[in-house]
Structure formats: structure tokens, C-alpha cells
Write a protein that holds these residues in place. Structure first.
Motif: not given
Lengths: 112, 111
Positions: A45, A59, A35, A101, A37, A57, A33, A90, A48, A88, A41-43, A103-104
Motif C-alpha cells: 500500500l 507502507d 498499491y 475492494q 505490485q 500514508k 487505495f 493498482l 489511501f 505495476m 513482494l506482493g501488493l 480493483f482497476g
């Protein structure tokens, strides 16, 4: 332990450049995935991938593309970088059926 | 599409106190997951609770799920300064590999 490695922690690019963000995972996960950030607005997508050469696709795919030629590597491409893509980014990977999930550490990308 | 919404947006407590964060969501889910993010880092998975479970524990963490109210809560007991982070809920559905994340609760634990 699962390790998801993103190629850069910080990156500065210019408007109009083609930008590549790379992500590698070492756990043979099917899903990967991307994302972005942003504060408030949060994360969200972007794209993926559920298998090699397969993608879907998210969002907010506009202005981005992805590549998954090998199972462990998932690349995010900004075709022509713009200042509103400063964010940012992710990367994450997971096994099938809604597994957690991993994450890096993220790439903080600035487009000037 | 934002599914989970955390409440409160920010929470400040003293070390040793308990911290409770809530998550509400809109549609049917297969599972709900909680993640933690330290400043400037990636997210780390904390706990997963399935739709047929009501409560789950992991160390100082306790998660509850009420599918009738479409809500979940994360309780951190005996908080420590090192618990300072943002906490996110994420919902998964049966027909998708995607998770939908909320906007997070920023927790500050003061020493």
C-alpha cells in the motif's frame, strides 16, 4: 457492477519526470487505495484516502504523493520518477467498514 | 507490513482435481478476504469471511477460518483451466479501512 478505471494500461516515462496516474470509480465509494505490485513482494500500500481531501500514508509512501479533490477520482503522483519506481500500480476502491475492494486493471509503469 | 502469508507459493494440478490454498496471519482480525488475479490484470474479490464465521461457500469455492490458529484455507473444487490465476488472502481489522495482502499462491490448472 463497480467499475474502477485507471487512465493507462502501459506507461513509459523518463527519470526525473513528474508522473500522474489517474483512477476513477463509479460507485460512490468513500475509500480509495493505491498499491504497487512487484514480483516476490506482493501488493504494498502506497497511500489511501477515506474521504475527499483526506489521505493516509501506507507502507511505502516515499517518493509519492496523492490528490483527491473529488470523491470519484484519486490521483497518484511520482514527484520525480526514478528507475526503482518501475512497477505495476493498482488502484482500488471500497465502501466503509472493511468492504471488499474493487480493483482497476492496473498501470504497468516503466521508468527509463 | 505483511500480515497474511499464503502457502504454497505455487501449485500445479490437473483439471478436475481440487486445489487447496492456505493463509496464515499474525494479529487479530475483523474479517479475511480472498482475491483472484489473472495475469496482467487487477484483483477480483472472491469471498469474505468474518471473524465469527468458520466456513463459507460460494459456488465451487469453500473458505474456512480458524481464528485460534490464525489461519484460513481456500478450496476450489473440480478445478478448470480457467481457474489458473494467482490467489491472495487479505486481512481486515476493526480499526482500519486498510487490508493487508499476502504474497499470493500461483495456481496452474493443466487441461
Amino acid at each position: 457492477d463497480v467499475k474502477v478505471t485507471q487512465s493507462s494500461r502501459y506507461l513509459v516515462k523518463r527519470t526525473g519526470e513528474k508522473v500522474f496516474l489517474e483512477c476513477v470509480q463509479d460507485m460512490d465509494h468513500e475509500n480509495m487505495f493505491w498499491y504497487r505490485q512487484d514480483p516476490g513482494l506482493g501488493l504494498r500500500l502506497i497511500y489511501f484516502s477515506y474521504d475527499v481531501k483526506m489521505k493516509e500514508k501506507g507502507d511505502i509512501p516515499e517518493g509519492y504523493s496523492v490528490s483527491r479533490e473529488k470523491k470519484e477520482r484519486f490521483s497518484l503522483i511520482l514527484e520525480s520518477a526514478s528507475t526503482n519506481q518501475t512497477s505495476m500500480y493498482l488502484c482500488a476502491s471500497s465502501g466503509r467498514f472493511n468492504q471488499p475492494q474493487h480493483f482497476g486493471d492496473g498501470t504497468r509503469l516503466s521508468i527509463l | 507490513s505483511q500480515q497474511g502469508e499464503e502457502d504454497p507459493q505455487a501449485l500445479s494440478i490437473q483439471e478436475g482435481e481440487n486445489a487447496t490454498m492456505n493463509c496464515s496471519y499474525k494479529t487479530s482480525i475483523n474479517n479475511l478476504q480472498w482475491y483472484r488475479q489473472n495475469s496482467g490484470r487487477g484483483l477480483v474479490h472472491l469471498i469474505l469471511i468474518r471473524s465469527n464465521e468458520r466456513e463459507k461457500h460460494s459456488g465451487r469455492l469453500r473458505v474456512t477460518l480458524d481464528t485460534s490458529k490464525k489461519s484460513s484455507s481456500l478450496l476450489i473444487t473440480a478445478s478448470r483451466a480457467a481457474d489458473t490465476a494467482s490467489y491472495f488472502c487479505a486481512t481486515g481489522t476493526r480499526n482500519s479501512e486498510k487490508l493487508v495482502f499476502g504474497k499470493g499462491t500461483k495456481l496452474t490448472v493443466n487441461p
